[in-house]
Scaffold this motif. Structure first.
Motif, PDB file in Angstrom:
ATOM      1  N   GLU A 120      39.207  26.435  47.185  1.00 34.63           N
ATOM      2  CA  GLU A 120      40.336  26.500  47.637  1.00 34.63           C
ATOM      3  C   GLU A 120      40.867  25.616  48.870  1.00 34.63           C
ATOM      4  OE1 GLU A 120      41.158  30.527  48.173  1.00 34.63           O
ATOM      5  OE2 GLU A 120      43.466  30.684  48.175  1.00 34.63           O
ATOM      6  N   LYS A 121      40.058  25.728  49.723  1.00 32.41           N
ATOM      7  CA  LYS A 121      40.317  24.887  50.916  1.00 32.41           C
ATOM      8  C   LYS A 121      40.467  23.355  50.702  1.00 32.41           C
ATOM      9  CE  LYS A 121      35.610  25.323  52.811  1.00 32.41           C
ATOM     10  NZ  LYS A 121      35.407  23.872  52.008  1.00 32.41           N
ATOM     11  N   ASP A 122      39.809  22.987  49.430  1.00 31.43           N
ATOM     12  CA  ASP A 122      39.637  21.445  49.385  1.00 31.43           C
ATOM     13  C   ASP A 122      40.925  20.979  48.547  1.00 31.43           C
ATOM     14  OD1 ASP A 122      37.418  21.485  50.756  1.00 31.43           O
ATOM     15  OD2 ASP A 122      36.240  21.603  48.918  1.00 31.43           O
ATOM     16  N   PHE A 123      41.880  21.956  48.372  1.00 31.41           N
ATOM     17  CA  PHE A 123      42.940  21.716  47.237  1.00 31.41           C
ATOM     18  C   PHE A 123      44.388  21.945  47.923  1.00 31.41           C
ATOM     19  CE2 PHE A 123      45.045  22.334  43.360  1.00 31.41           C
ATOM     20  CZ  PHE A 123      44.740  21.161  42.489  1.00 31.41           C
ATOM     21  N   GLY A 146      29.068  20.890  44.897  1.00 31.29           N
ATOM     22  CA  GLY A 146      29.296  19.705  44.868  1.00 31.29           C
ATOM     23  C   GLY A 146      30.677  19.349  44.835  1.00 31.29           C
ATOM     24  N   SER A 147      31.530  20.084  45.545  1.00 34.77           N
ATOM     25  CA  SER A 147      33.169  20.072  45.465  1.00 34.77           C
ATOM     26  C   SER A 147      33.381  18.906  46.746  1.00 34.77           C
ATOM     27  CB  SER A 147      33.632  21.535  45.971  1.00 34.77           C
ATOM     28  OG  SER A 147      34.956  21.414  45.872  1.00 34.77           O
ATOM     29  N   ARG A 148      34.536  18.266  46.176  1.00 41.57           N
ATOM     30  CA  ARG A 148      35.034  17.213  47.116  1.00 41.57           C
ATOM     31  C   ARG A 148      36.486  18.004  47.484  1.00 41.57           C
ATOM     32  NH1 ARG A 148      32.658  12.762  46.877  1.00 41.57           N
ATOM     33  NH2 ARG A 148      33.825  11.668  47.686  1.00 41.57           N
ATOM     34  N   SER A 173      39.303  10.953  47.969  1.00 40.41           N
ATOM     35  CA  SER A 173      38.591  12.410  48.236  1.00 40.41           C
ATOM     36  C   SER A 173      37.556  11.909  49.150  1.00 40.41           C
ATOM     37  CB  SER A 173      38.174  12.869  46.784  1.00 40.41           C
ATOM     38  OG  SER A 173      37.052  12.147  46.307  1.00 40.41           O
ATOM     39  N   ARG A 174      37.203  13.112  49.715  1.00 42.44           N
ATOM     40  CA  ARG A 174      35.887  13.011  50.497  1.00 42.44           C
ATOM     41  C   ARG A 174      34.991  14.514  50.320  1.00 42.44           C
ATOM     42  NH1 ARG A 174      39.567  13.669  55.759  1.00 42.44           N
ATOM     43  NH2 ARG A 174      39.790  16.071  55.570  1.00 42.44           N
ATOM     44  N   LYS A 175      33.780  14.359  50.797  1.00 47.24           N
ATOM     45  CA  LYS A 175      32.893  15.218  50.750  1.00 47.24           C
ATOM     46  C   LYS A 175      33.351  16.236  51.504  1.00 47.24           C
ATOM     47  CE  LYS A 175      28.391  15.052  48.855  1.00 47.24           C
ATOM     48  NZ  LYS A 175      26.919  14.354  49.144  1.00 47.24           N
ATOM     49  N   SER A 176      33.442  17.423  50.756  1.00 44.94           N
ATOM     50  CA  SER A 176      34.053  18.800  51.229  1.00 44.94           C
ATOM     51  C   SER A 176      33.088  19.147  52.348  1.00 44.94           C
ATOM     52  CB  SER A 176      33.899  19.852  50.385  1.00 44.94           C
ATOM     53  OG  SER A 176      34.147  20.978  51.009  1.00 44.94           O
ATOM     54  N   SER A 177      33.782  19.485  53.584  1.00 48.06           N
ATOM     55  CA  SER A 177      33.086  19.941  54.642  1.00 48.06           C
ATOM     56  C   SER A 177      32.623  21.249  54.678  1.00 48.06           C
ATOM     57  CB  SER A 177      33.945  19.608  55.907  1.00 48.06           C
ATOM     58  OG  SER A 177      34.966  20.405  55.750  1.00 48.06           O
TER      59      SER A 177
END
Ligand SMILES: *[C@@H]1O[C@H](CO)[C@@H](O)[C@H](O)[C@H]1NC(C)=O
Ligand SMILES: *[C@@H]1O[C@H](CO)[C@@H](O)[C@H](O)[C@H]1NC(C)=O
Ligand SMILES: *[C@@H]1O[C@H](CO)[C@@H](O)[C@H](O)[C@H]1NC(C)=O
Ligand SMILES: *[C@@H]1O[C@H](CO)[C@@H](O)[C@H](O)[C@H]1NC(C)=O
Ligand SMILES: *[C@@H]1O[C@H](CO)[C@@H](O)[C@H](O)[C@H]1NC(C)=O
Ligand SMILES: *[C@@H]1O[C@H](CO)[C@@H](O)[C@H](O)[C@H]1NC(C)=O
Ligand SMILES: *[C@@H]1O[C@H](CO)[C@@H](O)[C@H](O)[C@H]1NC(C)=O
Length: 874
Positions: free
Chosen positions: A315-318, A351-353, A369-373
């Motif tokens: 959720e927080k990556d979107f 493996g979320s981005r 996109s970037r690697k999800s923190s």
């Protein structure tokens, strides 16, 4: 299809495999034309209805003790031809192209040891069973086997057509092969999309018998769900669009049944037929995004494909921009909701981005996109669930109001009128259209013939069985003369009722529907609503009739005068004390429905030729699918309140005339009948029905020497003791002949007497009345017509006898007790004057009867009364 054929078909599909079978005229006993033994003779098995599929063919191969099913064909005579592999088969797989390998040697099947089998061998097997090249082969993929025995080591070169053509040698160290090492084999996809840059878009082709050909689908069942199955089968994303395209000329295709596409896994179970067609199917799947577990293709949990595998997104990556890109990519409208855990919890996204879309990209993977923190902080409940708004793909045009007009559908960015290919179009469909457009109730539906043909979208009628399905419909390009017009009410609807004319009232104000509070609604208001939705006048309106609603909110008090054409034309004012309206007080309304069928041409309203009222016109009815039976007739009889069906037949008229064509399943149940939407057409057939309630009710009269003639219907009749009396049974002239049975009963005693009907009446004469004559009398009319016995019973006549009993009378009456034959002087001659007065009385009684609530036959036309008057005048 007639019933015998249907039976035959059922036999073929369900029990053919229990018959003795063989394949003839092929290169081996596992290849050829299928025959079954029928009463000692071998008969070819035919498939004229395209009913054979993978399952039936596989069953035949199994029964013949051959291997896997390789292909299924029909020759020109519809004979079934089957190719089974001879000596290899895959078992326990998820489809026909996967499973544990078994090889037949010495008439028995056994597994193969992993170490005796390599990639070349796998290629040969996949080819032999008619599947694509091998994609995986390894031990214990499809369940453990008995430890392979008698195994041989295969030494294929890869180009052989069958495994037993490969050279082989005795497997070395056979004892070292454990159960877990039996070869499991997966042959690859036999479908592909070609002609576009992406492997997830293009013309659908299928590999069969080592040949890729375009696919043509038996289109009646081809819809967006099928397309989604194709996309899933190719491990692509969501189904975005699909269309059927017409090629310039016919060419070889693989023709498949659409149920091949019911689920992704079944795809490989499809056994196509070779044909020449000018149709092909083009499909676009999204490449790397999909929504899963949603209620339709535009909603679900988001999954993104990276590195060949699908995973959820945290959720927080979107954000909203990302959602806009995804909704566009899958061909849906803009996002309306996105949040975690909307569509079921996922595995914690891995493996979320984090996506950084600007919102205008055409695909999510085009966004930077970037690697999800802090990935570890994403819990399963936080996988993104997305709801994209779905665009309306239908509209009504040609009227001032968006809720009425000709139905059009958009496909491939083109609006066209809609036609239904299976000719089934009912008020239910109309209701679905109205609901889909967020209009009110379905008011009317008709189809009209255009002067000239023009492009239409052909759809299946069940596209409109429910609002949600319709979005899955894939229309076909075509031309026709017909179009469909619907009228929905604009701002009122009845919901949760048993038919379209009843339900809880909802009114649309300010773009949303809400219930109405009982105290804000009166009979005048109900009249307006019933008129607005084209039903009969209101019969009931009260709270909580059709389920409790949310407490009505924003309710207005309606102040209709009763003559307005629509509820929103009535003046209204803000409801006072709105808070006092509880959920149980939402208005439920029942409007009476008008009869739209009748039986004509016979003396009774319960027998005759079926006619239907449509577009304000009564016409005879014919059934377009030729299917007409006692169940249909029973539904008509029930609908007309005429009892049960006695007979049903089709009869041919001298010439064609306009009829309403309906589908027989209009008559599956009484309630569906009013939902039928007939078609305009001509026919020289009629449907004739006879119901058990054929006869009208006979009348019963008492005539006495002291009081003259009277009817006993309302109160009991009283006689002076010793007076002579007679009881007259009479019935409105419907059929010649028949007889009247007079039934006399007291609390402990019943007797009856029968006289033939003369001029539709019978006179039962009694001598001096005694207490033994006290009781209840009923007339029953019996007649044999249309090769059946019918009867009909009158109201009771209650007779009491009063006064002192004189000794002499007691004597004579005691000798014959109550209702004895001796007391009845059989009617030989009926006096004309007597009969005339009876008929006059009859007419009067009928007039009174018309207002009586207990009368079942109130709507027999005035024509009948006219003829009675004539007869009376004679
Ligand atoms: C893709 O998967 C392979 C093997 O599963 C792995 O070695 C590789 O690192 C993955 N690449 C990415 C970008 O995750
Ligand atoms: C998206 O990416 C593909 C290739 O990855 C490229 O062909 C296409 O032009 C891109 N589209 C946009 C809108 O960036
Ligand atoms: C209609 O709805 C809007 C927003 O939902 C609201 O602001 C407005 O007051 C409503 N109007 C009436 C007449 O209820
Ligand atoms: C009902 O209202 C509509 C507009 O809202 C108007 O066109 C129509 O004439 C009205 N009908 C009656 C009977 O008042
Ligand atoms: C019927 O019952 C009445 C009394 O209730 C009695 O007087 C009479 O004899 C009975 N008749 C017959 C036929 O049993
Ligand atoms: C009429 O009377 C006969 C005998 O006379 C009897 O068998 C029959 O059941 C009676 N019918 C009725 C309806 O009472
Ligand atoms: C029946 O009625 C007709 C007139 O309606 C009459 O002419 C005829 O004589 C009657 N028949 C008998 C048997 O009474």
């Amino acid at each position: 299809m007639d019933q015998t054929a249907l039976m035959l078909l059922l036999c073929l599909c369900s029990s053919a495999l229990s018959d003795e079978l063989r394949l003839v005229a092929g290169r081996s006993r596992c290849v050829g034309r299928l025959e079954k033994k029928d009463l000692g003779d071998w008969e070819p098995v035919t498939d004229w209805n395209w009913n054979w599929n993978f399952t039936s063919a596989a069953g035949a191969c199994r029964q013949l003790r051959c291997g896997s099913v390789v292909s299924l064909q029909r020759d020109e005579d519809d004979n079934v031809e089957i190719v089974c592999s001879d000596s290899v088969r895959l078992v326990q797989g998820t489809n026909r192209c996967s499973g544990r390998l078994e090889v037949k040697t010495n008439q028995s099947w056994s597994s193969v040891c992993e170490k005796d089998f390599d990639r070349q061998d796998a290629e040969v097997v996949c080819r032999e069973i008619g599947c694509g090249p091998p994609s995986a082969h390894q031990g214990a993929l499809y369940g453990e086997a008995e430890a392979p025995v008698g195994s041989r080591e295969f030494l294929c070169e890869g180009s052989e057509s069958a495994l037993l053509n490969c050279s082989s040698r005795k497997s070395s160290g056979r004892n070292s092969c454990s159960p877990g090492q039996a070869v499991g084999l997966t042959c690859s996809d036999n479908i592909r999309l070609v002609g576009e840059a992406s492997r997830c878009a293009g013309r659908l082709e299928m590999l069969h018998q080592e040949e890729w050909r375009p696919v043509d689908v038996w289109y009646r069942y081809w819809n967006m769900n099928s397309v989604a199955a194709v996309c899933a089968g190719l491990d692509c994303g969501s189904a975005v669009s699909a269309r059927n395209s017409k090629e310039a000329s016919e060419r070889p295709v693989w023709w498949i049944r659409s149920d091949c596409f019911q689920s992704g896994s079944a795809l490989k179970n499809c056994l196509p037929y070779g044909r020449h067609r000018d149709q092909s199917h083009e499909i676009i799947c999204s490449d790397s995004v999909r929504l899963v577990q949603g209620t339709n293709r535009c909603s679900g949990r988001l999954e993104v494909k990276t590195n060949q595998s699908w995973s959820s997104v945290c959720e927080k990556d979107f954000d909203l921009q990302d959602a806009e890109v995804v909704c566009r990519e899958i061909g849906c409208g803009p996002p309306s909701v996105h949040q975690g855990a909307l569509y079921g919890e996922a595995e914690a996204p891995v493996g979320s981005r984090e996506f950084l879309c600007e919102g205008s990209e055409s695909a999510l993977l085009n966004c930077s996109s970037r690697k999800s923190s802090g990935r570890n902080s994403c819990s399963p409940g936080q996988a993104v669930g997305l709801t994209c708004s779905d665009q309306d793909n239908i509209r009504l045009v040609g009227e001032a109001n968006r809720c009425a007009g000709r139905l059009e559908m958009i496909q491939q960015e083109e609006w066209r009128p809609v036609d239904v290919m299976d000719s089934y179009w009912a008020m239910n469909s109309a209701a679905a259209v109205c609901a889909d457009l967020d209009c009110g109730s379905a008011v009317s539906a008709r189809n009209s013939k255009e002067a000239s043909g023009r492009p239409v979208w052909w759809i299946r009628s069940d596209c409109f069985q429910s609002g949600s399905e319709e979005k899955n419909c894939l229309p076909f390009d075509g031309n026709n003369y017909r179009s469909y017009e619907f009228i929905c009410s604009d701002s009122v609807r009845l919901v949760q009722g048993t038919n379209r004319c009843s339900g809880r009232l909802e009114v649309k104000t300010n773009q949303s529907w809400s219930s109405v509070c009982e105290k804000d609604f009166d009979l005048q208001d109900a009249e307006v609503v019933c008129r607005e939705i084209s039903c009969g006048p209101p019969s009931v309106h009260q709270g909580a009739l059709y389920g409790e609603a949310e407490a009505p909110v924003g309710s207005r008090e309606f102040l209709c005068e009763g003559s307005e054409s629509a509820l929103l034309n009535c003046s209204s004012r803000k409801s006072s004390g709105r808070n006092s309206c509880s959920p149980g007080q939402a208005v439920g309304l029942t409007c009476s429905d008008q009869d739209n069928i009748r039986l004509v041409g016979e003396a009774s309203r319960c027998a005759g030729r079926l006619e239907m009222l449509h577009q304000e016109e009564w016409r005879p009815v014919d059934v377009m699918d030729g299917y007409w039976n006692m169940n249909s007739a029973a539904a008509v009889c029930a609908e007309l309140d005429c009892g049960s069906a006695v007979s049903a037949r089709k009869s041919k008229e001298a010439s064609e005339r306009p009829v309403w064509w309906i589908r027989f399943d209009c008559f599956q149940s009484g309630s569906a009948l009013k939902n039928c939407l007939p078609y305009d057409g001509n026919s020289d057939w009629s449907l004739e029905i006879i119901c058990s309630g054929l006869l009208v009710e006979p009348l019963i009269f008492l005539s006495s020497s002291t009081d003259g003639v009277s009817t006993g219907r309302k109160q009991g009749s009283e006689l002076l003791i010793g007076s002579h009396f007679s009881i007259i049974c009479s019935i409105r002239p419907q059929y010649e002949g028949g007889s009247f049975q007079l039934i006399f009963s007291t609390s402990n005693y019943t007797q009856n007497q029968t006289l033939p009907a003369v001029n539709h009446s019978a006179l039962f004469l009694f001598s001096a009345a005694g207490h033994a004559h006290q009781g209840t009398y009923r007339c029953v009319y019996h007649v044999y017509v249309f090769f059946y016995n019918f009867s009909s019973i009158s109201q009771p006549l209650n007779l009491t006898v009063s006064g002192k009993l004189m000794e002499s009378i007691r004597k004579s009456s005691a000798s014959v007790s109550a209702f004895p034959t001796a007391l009845i002087i059989r009617l030989v001659v009926v006096l004309l004057g007597m009969l005339g007065s009876v008929l006059l009385l009859y007419f009067k009684a009928r007039r009174n009867q018309k207002s009586g609530p207990e009368n079942n036959h109130h709507d027999e036309g005035s024509r009948a009364e006219g003829s009675l008057e004539e007869e009376t005048a004679v």
